[in-house]
Scaffold this motif. Structure first.
Motif, short mmCIF file in Angstrom:
data_model
loop_
_atom_site.label_atom_id
_atom_site.label_comp_id
_atom_site.label_asym_id
_atom_site.label_seq_id
_atom_site.Cartn_x
_atom_site.Cartn_y
_atom_site.Cartn_z
N GLU B 95 30.47 25.42 45.35
CA GLU B 95 30.27 24.25 44.27
C GLU B 95 29.21 23.13 45.03
O GLU B 95 28.43 22.71 44.37
N ARG B 97 26.77 24.16 46.66
CA ARG B 97 25.53 24.77 46.57
C ARG B 97 25.06 25.22 48.07
O ARG B 97 23.96 25.36 48.35
N GLY B 101 26.40 31.80 44.17
CA GLY B 101 27.13 32.30 43.30
C GLY B 101 28.39 31.33 42.81
O GLY B 101 28.48 30.36 42.97
N ALA B 102 29.57 31.71 42.28
CA ALA B 102 30.63 31.25 41.88
C ALA B 102 32.01 32.06 42.08
O ALA B 102 31.76 33.15 42.15
N MET B 104 35.27 32.85 40.25
CA MET B 104 36.07 32.93 38.85
C MET B 104 37.25 33.26 39.07
O MET B 104 37.58 33.74 39.80
N PHE B 149 31.12 35.83 41.31
CA PHE B 149 30.01 36.25 40.60
C PHE B 149 28.83 35.64 41.06
O PHE B 149 28.55 34.38 41.54
#
Lengths: 78, 223
Positions: B95, B97, B101-102, B104, B149
C-alpha cells in the motif's frame, strides 16, 4: 457538495467474493445472473469548490488501490 | 546494531517480532509507535509486524501506509535501510508502494492459519542468505488477505529480476504464480505473508524462520 466514489475491481482481476456471492444467489434460486463483482461505495460531503483534480488525488492516494481497482466519481445534485 | 519494530493500532505480532529480533541479534529492538513523527536515528533494520492495523479499514494496510511514521519508513527504505514486512506488514509495504502488487482476499474466502511449506526461490538476498536455493521450509501463515496479485508484466519483471524470495509449495490462498514473498528492486525490502517470527525455536513447532533473521542480522554485523 455530495460526492459518491464508486470503487470497483479492474476487469481481469479475479473477485473471490463476487464469485461466492454469485454462487449464493444461484443457491437461492436466482437464475440468469451471469457475473457478480463486489465493489465499494464511498460517500463524501466536500466543499463546493473542491476541484476534480483534488477528488482524483483522493481516489488515487487512498480511496482506491490502483493496482487492482478503478474508481468513478459521481457528483450528486443537492 | 540498532533494530526497530513499528507498532500500529491493531498490530498483534509486534511482540513476537521483537522477541525474534532480540534473540537473534542479542540486543533489544526499539519499539516505535505509528504516531511517532520520526524513526530513531541510526536504525539498521526496520520490521513491520503482522496484525490488523486500523482494523483493516478500507483495505488491509491502507490506513497504516498513510500513517505519520510511514513517511520515515519509506525514506529509510529509499536510503537502503533493510525493511521486513510480515503479513499485515507486507500489506502495508504494498500500500505504501515500496513493493509492487496488492494482497487480495484469499481465493477460498477463508482465514487460513496453519504451517505451510515454502520454497526458497532466492537465497542471494540479505534476508535469505542462510537458506539454500530451492530448499523447502515450514513457516506458519495466518491471514485472510494474502492472495498476491500483480499484472502479468509486473510478475514477469519481478520473476526475471529474481525478486521472488519465497513461493508456496502448495498455493494456499490463490496468489498469482504461488508468490509468498517478494523483494524490492534494490533488495533491501522484503514483504512476505508467512510468519518467520513464529518459527524461531523448537518450542514453536519449528525453527525454519530463524535463519531469515540470522541472514539479515548477519548482513548488519559491523553496522
Amino acid at each position: 457538495m455530495k460526492v459518491r466514489i464508486h470503487v470497483s475491481l479492474k476487469p481481469g482481476v479475479l473477485d473471490p467474493q463476487g464469485r461466492a456471492v454469485h454462487h449464493a444467489l444461484d443457491g437461492l434460486g436466482f437464475k440468469g445472473v451471469d457475473d457478480v463483482r463486489i465493489g465499494r461505495l464511498v460517500e463524501m460531503e466536500v466543499a463546493d469548490d473542491t476541484s476534480d483534480e483534488a477528488l482524483d488525488e483522493m481516489c488515487q492516494k487512498l480511496l482506491a488501490n490502483m493496482v487492482i481497482e478503478n474508481y468513478r466519481i459521481e457528483k450528486v445534485a443537492a | 546494531m540498532k533494530t526497530a519494530v513499528v507498532t500500529f493500532p491493531g498490530s498483534n505480532c509486534d511482540r513476537d517480532m521483537w522477541v525474534a529480533l532480540r534473540d537473534v541479534s542479542g540486543r533489544e529492538p526499539v519499539k516505535v509507535w505509528h504516531g511517532d513523527a520520526e524513526l530513531p536515528d541510526g536504525l539498521d533494520f526496520i520490521a513491520l509486524p503482522g496484525g490488523f492495523s486500523y482494523g483493516d479499514y478500507l483495505r488491509s494496510g491502507a490506513m497504516a501506509a498513510n500513517s505519520p511514521i510511514m513517511r520515515s519508513v519509506v525514506a529509510a527504505a529509499e536510503r537502503g535501510v533493510p525493511v521486513l514486512g510480515v503479513c499485515n506488514g507486507f500489506q502495508v509495504l504494498t500500500e505504501a508502494r515500496l513493493l509492487p502488487g496488492a494482497l487480495m482476499r484469499n481465493a477460498a474466502q477463508h482465514f487460513i492459519c496453519r504451517t505451510v511449506p515454502l520454497v526458497v526461490e532466492n537465497a542471494g538476498s540479505i534476508f535469505t542468505s542462510a537458506y539454500a536455493k530451492g530448499e523447502t521450509i515450514q513457516i506458519p501463515v495466518a491471514h485472510h488477505d494474502g492472495n498476491y496479485f500483480a499484472a502479468d508484466d509486473v510478475l514477469d519483471r519481478i520473476e526475471g529480476e529474481g525478486r521472488v524470495a519465497f513461493r508456496y509449495a502448495e498455493n494456499c490462498n490463490g496468489s498469482r504464480r504461488d508468490i509468498a514473498g517478494i523483494l524490492n528492486e534494490r533488495g533491501n525490502v522484503l514483504g512476505m505473508m508467512p510468519h518467520p517470527e513464529r518459527a524461531i525455536e523448537a518450542d514453536h513447532g519449528g525453527s525454519d524462520g530463524r535463519r531469515l533473521f540470522e541472514s539479515v542480522i548477519g548482513s548488519l554485523v559491523g553496522a
